[in-house]
Design an enzyme around this catalytic site. Structure first.
Site, PDB file in Angstrom:
ATOM      1  N   THR A 141       2.120  -5.295 -10.021  1.00  0.00           N
ATOM      2  CA  THR A 141       2.639  -5.719 -11.320  1.00  0.00           C
ATOM      3  C   THR A 141       1.530  -6.291 -12.190  1.00  0.00           C
ATOM      4  O   THR A 141       0.714  -7.078 -11.703  1.00  0.00           O
ATOM      5  CB  THR A 141       3.731  -6.794 -11.103  1.00  0.00           C
ATOM      6  OG1 THR A 141       4.773  -6.229 -10.305  1.00  0.00           O
ATOM      7  CG2 THR A 141       4.314  -7.280 -12.423  1.00  0.00           C
ATOM      8  N   GLU A 192       0.851  -1.193   0.000  1.00  0.00           N
ATOM      9  CA  GLU A 192       0.000   0.000   0.000  1.00  0.00           C
ATOM     10  C   GLU A 192       0.888   1.245   0.000  1.00  0.00           C
ATOM     11  O   GLU A 192       2.076   1.152   0.345  1.00  0.00           O
ATOM     12  CB  GLU A 192      -0.894  -0.008   1.245  1.00  0.00           C
ATOM     13  CG  GLU A 192      -1.799  -1.239   1.268  1.00  0.00           C
ATOM     14  CD  GLU A 192      -2.818  -1.224   2.393  1.00  0.00           C
ATOM     15  OE1 GLU A 192      -2.730  -0.349   3.291  1.00  0.00           O
ATOM     16  OE2 GLU A 192      -3.713  -2.093   2.350  1.00  0.00           O
ATOM     17  N   GLU A 222      16.623  -6.044   3.406  1.00  0.00           N
ATOM     18  CA  GLU A 222      16.676  -5.845   4.861  1.00  0.00           C
ATOM     19  C   GLU A 222      15.673  -6.789   5.530  1.00  0.00           C
ATOM     20  O   GLU A 222      15.969  -7.412   6.555  1.00  0.00           O
ATOM     21  CB  GLU A 222      16.347  -4.390   5.225  1.00  0.00           C
ATOM     22  CG  GLU A 222      17.408  -3.359   4.823  1.00  0.00           C
ATOM     23  CD  GLU A 222      17.389  -3.032   3.327  1.00  0.00           C
ATOM     24  OE1 GLU A 222      16.348  -3.252   2.673  1.00  0.00           O
ATOM     25  OE2 GLU A 222      18.420  -2.561   2.807  1.00  0.00           O
ATOM     26  N   GLU A 253       9.478  -8.094  -3.542  1.00  0.00           N
ATOM     27  CA  GLU A 253       9.146  -9.368  -2.883  1.00  0.00           C
ATOM     28  C   GLU A 253       9.715  -9.421  -1.457  1.00  0.00           C
ATOM     29  O   GLU A 253      10.150 -10.475  -0.980  1.00  0.00           O
ATOM     30  CB  GLU A 253       9.711 -10.534  -3.707  1.00  0.00           C
ATOM     31  CG  GLU A 253       8.810 -11.746  -3.749  1.00  0.00           C
ATOM     32  CD  GLU A 253       7.689 -11.640  -4.767  1.00  0.00           C
ATOM     33  OE1 GLU A 253       7.631 -10.611  -5.477  1.00  0.00           O
ATOM     34  OE2 GLU A 253       6.846 -12.557  -4.835  1.00  0.00           O
TER      35      GLU A 253
HETATM   36  C1  LIG Z   1       8.719  -2.576  -9.766  1.00  0.00           C
HETATM   37  C2  LIG Z   1       8.041  -3.064  -8.527  1.00  0.00           C
HETATM   38  C3  LIG Z   1       7.083  -4.051  -8.630  1.00  0.00           C
HETATM   39  C4  LIG Z   1       6.386  -4.464  -7.480  1.00  0.00           C
HETATM   40  N1  LIG Z   1       5.377  -5.393  -7.609  1.00  0.00           N
HETATM   41  C5  LIG Z   1       4.575  -5.622  -6.541  1.00  0.00           C
HETATM   42  C6  LIG Z   1       3.388  -6.432  -6.674  1.00  0.00           C
HETATM   43  O1  LIG Z   1       3.106  -6.979  -7.753  1.00  0.00           O
HETATM   44  N2  LIG Z   1       2.582  -6.586  -5.610  1.00  0.00           N
HETATM   45  C7  LIG Z   1       2.860  -6.005  -4.405  1.00  0.00           C
HETATM   46  O2  LIG Z   1       2.071  -6.170  -3.477  1.00  0.00           O
HETATM   47  N3  LIG Z   1       3.962  -5.225  -4.247  1.00  0.00           N
HETATM   48  C8  LIG Z   1       4.820  -5.025  -5.278  1.00  0.00           C
HETATM   49  N4  LIG Z   1       5.929  -4.229  -5.125  1.00  0.00           N
HETATM   50  C9  LIG Z   1       6.155  -3.568  -3.845  1.00  0.00           C
HETATM   51  C10 LIG Z   1       7.345  -4.110  -3.058  1.00  0.00           C
HETATM   52  O3  LIG Z   1       7.074  -5.398  -2.590  1.00  0.00           O
HETATM   53  C11 LIG Z   1       7.609  -3.096  -1.930  1.00  0.00           C
HETATM   54  O4  LIG Z   1       8.122  -1.920  -2.519  1.00  0.00           O
HETATM   55  C12 LIG Z   1       8.557  -3.615  -0.891  1.00  0.00           C
HETATM   56  O5  LIG Z   1       7.961  -4.666  -0.171  1.00  0.00           O
HETATM   57  C13 LIG Z   1       8.996  -2.523   0.104  1.00  0.00           C
HETATM   58  O6  LIG Z   1       7.899  -1.807   0.588  1.00  0.00           O
HETATM   59  P1  LIG Z   1       7.964  -0.194   0.577  1.00  0.00           P
HETATM   60  O7  LIG Z   1       8.335   0.213  -0.789  1.00  0.00           O
HETATM   61  O8  LIG Z   1       6.701   0.331   1.148  1.00  0.00           O
HETATM   62  O9  LIG Z   1       9.170   0.171   1.536  1.00  0.00           O
HETATM   63  P2  LIG Z   1       9.093   0.379   3.125  1.00  0.00           P
HETATM   64  O10 LIG Z   1       8.390  -0.761   3.750  1.00  0.00           O
HETATM   65  O11 LIG Z   1       8.593   1.743   3.404  1.00  0.00           O
HETATM   66  O12 LIG Z   1      10.643   0.307   3.510  1.00  0.00           O
HETATM   67  C14 LIG Z   1      11.531   1.417   3.315  1.00  0.00           C
HETATM   68  C15 LIG Z   1      12.932   1.011   3.786  1.00  0.00           C
HETATM   69  O13 LIG Z   1      12.897   0.650   5.194  1.00  0.00           O
HETATM   70  C16 LIG Z   1      13.393  -0.677   5.353  1.00  0.00           C
HETATM   71  N5  LIG Z   1      12.656  -1.362   6.416  1.00  0.00           N
HETATM   72  C17 LIG Z   1      11.313  -1.314   6.663  1.00  0.00           C
HETATM   73  N6  LIG Z   1      11.012  -2.086   7.717  1.00  0.00           N
HETATM   74  C18 LIG Z   1      12.186  -2.663   8.128  1.00  0.00           C
HETATM   75  C19 LIG Z   1      12.533  -3.570   9.171  1.00  0.00           C
HETATM   76  N7  LIG Z   1      11.625  -4.117   9.996  1.00  0.00           N
HETATM   77  N8  LIG Z   1      13.837  -3.933   9.304  1.00  0.00           N
HETATM   78  C20 LIG Z   1      14.781  -3.419   8.470  1.00  0.00           C
HETATM   79  N9  LIG Z   1      14.511  -2.538   7.476  1.00  0.00           N
HETATM   80  C21 LIG Z   1      13.225  -2.182   7.307  1.00  0.00           C
HETATM   81  C22 LIG Z   1      13.143  -1.357   4.005  1.00  0.00           C
HETATM   82  O14 LIG Z   1      13.983  -2.480   3.831  1.00  0.00           O
HETATM   83  C23 LIG Z   1      13.467  -0.234   3.052  1.00  0.00           C
HETATM   84  O15 LIG Z   1      14.867  -0.128   2.927  1.00  0.00           O
HETATM   85  C24 LIG Z   1       6.688  -3.877  -6.230  1.00  0.00           C
HETATM   86  C25 LIG Z   1       7.703  -2.919  -6.129  1.00  0.00           C
HETATM   87  C26 LIG Z   1       8.373  -2.510  -7.266  1.00  0.00           C
HETATM   88  C27 LIG Z   1       9.425  -1.444  -7.126  1.00  0.00           C
END
Ligand SMILES: Cc1cc2nc3c(=O)[nH]c(=O)nc-3n(C[C@H](O)[C@H](O)[C@H](O)COP(=O)(O)OP(=O)(O)OC[C@H]3O[C@@H](n4cnc5c(N)ncnc54)[C@H](O)[C@@H]3O)c2cc1C
Length: 385
Positions: free
Chosen positions: A156, A125, A367, A363
């Site tokens: 995706t 989200e 981290e 996925e």
């Molecule tokens: C091209 C692309 C395709 C995608 N396709 C899909 C899809 O088909 N379906 C879907 O549902 N999602 C999809 N995603 C989303 C993807 O899974 C998320 O971007 C990812 O899980 C990270 O979530 P966020 O971007 O909200 O980052 P955040 O959760 O906000 O994290 C930001 C940073 O904080 C770090 N962080 C957060 N919590 C912790 C913790 N507990 N310990 C250590 N570090 C932490 C993270 O590692 C990251 O470095 C896609 C993303 C991209 C870029």
């Protein structure tokens, strides 16, 4: 490839030939145009690639996960976006096979196996993707229907997917929060809009969408396995194959970058000799080959563990972590080997350099993989044999 049957080796060879003959010659232009690869996806359907993880009686030819890994690697060697188009599809197929009712299996799996219906998963989200228990999309029961409200992002293939596995809260007050999360198998319809396409560094051609649910209604039969409150645990299981798939994509990108660098280092000369004879360049090639081989072993190890039926989040996490970081390093060093041409859009290495970071972030970020790995090391009392 010791673990593959002769038939599986033949399947990998057919996909490799498809990649060399039909994907690599067009990938650069399609990617730069950010064009959806309609014809290549149609050919992947013909080849049965969307059904490789779906066994009889729903599909025709299902293969072992090590074979699936090798097929994914081959596709990603040609163009990572093609392999990406299979990722969520496979997770959703496995979710339905593992947790779905007979009616859900009948409804979705045969058409998913042919690629007539493509599937994706909607977890992330705008407020966050790592902390899934904090998701805010709700599915409120109203008679024989759920009413869904909320926004998902980065989904995706969302526009072209006929099936979306949606993670939503059926009980937002449940504590711990994961007990209130369920998976709904939803389709496009009134109340669901693709609200925008996200602009991206790489992974072009395949759309990444924001989805808005506004009083979207779906029948209660859409609830995966007809059970509420299990969606978080179900999805964690589904993400095991998802992470193995992403690791396989990283292998493909890393291999493409390595092979381009190996070829270029023999063709390009400086100071009167091919550049691979300069020790620095030779060292890059040696390190690429060693880390790629190690990454492949980790990915195949995770694939075998997955097929054993045992919990494989530790193995999938290690494979995804190592293979994706390896692909990024190889892509960067392939740019170095190509010198100025590595920065040119007339060569493919700049694409590998833009595609590789997705496998680090997607996925579950690396981290998060480290968190999963550490927790499992403690739970299992160390590194298993
Ligand atoms: C091209 C692309 C395709 C995608 N396709 C899909 C899809 O088909 N379906 C879907 O549902 N999602 C999809 N995603 C989303 C993807 O899974 C998320 O971007 C990812 O899980 C990270 O979530 P966020 O971007 O909200 O980052 P955040 O959760 O906000 O994290 C930001 C940073 O904080 C770090 N962080 C957060 N919590 C912790 C913790 N507990 N310990 C250590 N570090 C932490 C993270 O590692 C990251 O470095 C896609 C993303 C991209 C870029």
């Amino acid at each position: 490839m010791a673990t593959l049957s002769d038939e599986e080796r033949a399947i990998v060879a057919v996909v490799a030939e498809f990649v060399d003959r039909e994907v690599r010659p067009v990938a650069r232009d399609l990617e730069h145009a950010n064009e959806y690869p309609e014809e290549l996806i149609a050919k992947m359907k013909q080849l049965g690639i969307f059904g490789l993880a779906i066994p009889e009686p729903y599909g025709d030819v299902a293969v072992s996960t090590p074979c699936y890994v090798r097929v994914t690697e081959e596709l990603a060697r040609g163009w990572m976006s093609l392999a990406g188009a299979m990722g969520g599809h496979t997770v959703v197929a496995k979710l339905i096979m593992t947790f779905g009712t007979d009616a859900q299996k009948q409804q979705w799996l045969p058409r998913m196996a042919t690629g007539e219906v493509r599937a994706t998963m909607a977890l992330t989200e705008p407020g966050g993707g790592s902390d899934l228990q904090a998701l805010t999309t709700t599915a409120a029961r109203d008679g024989d229907e759920y009413v869904v409200n909320g926004t998902k992002t980065w989904i995706t293939n969302a526009r072209r997917s006929g099936l979306i596995a949606l993670l939503a809260k059926t009980d937002p007050r449940a504590r711990p929060a994961h007990r209130g999360i369920s998976i709904l198998l939803v389709e496009h319809g009134d109340g669901l809009t693709v609200s925008r396409d996200l602009p991206k560094l790489g992974y072009k051609g395949v759309e990444s969408c924001e989805l808005s649910f506004a009083d979207y209604r779906t029948p209660v039969s859409a609830l995966l396995g007809k059970v509420e409150g299990q969606g978080f645990a179900q999805m964690m299981k589904g993400l095991e194959i998802g992470r193995i798939q992403v690791a396989s994509r990283a292998l493909g990108v890393g291999r493409a970058a390595f092979e381009d660098a190996l070829r270029y280092a023999q063709e390009r000369e400086s100071f009167g000799k091919p550049i691979w004879r300069h020790q620095s360049i030779g060292n890059y090639l040696a390190d690429m080959a060693a880390s790629l081989t190690a990454a492949r072993q980790l990915v195949l190890h995770a694939a075998e563990r997955y097929d054993s039926g045992d919990r494989s989040d530790l193995e999938a996490g290690m494979a995804k972590l190592f293979a994706s970081e390896t692909a990024m390093t190889i892509a960067l060093n392939a740019v170095r080997v190509h010198g100025g041409y590595g920065y040119s859009t007339e060569f493919d290495v700049e694409r590998y350099f833009r595609d590789a970071p997705l496998m680090i972030v997607g996925e579950g970020t690396n981290e998060i993989q480290r968190n999963v790995i550490a927790a499992q090391l403690v739970a299992r009392g160390g590194l298993p044999d």
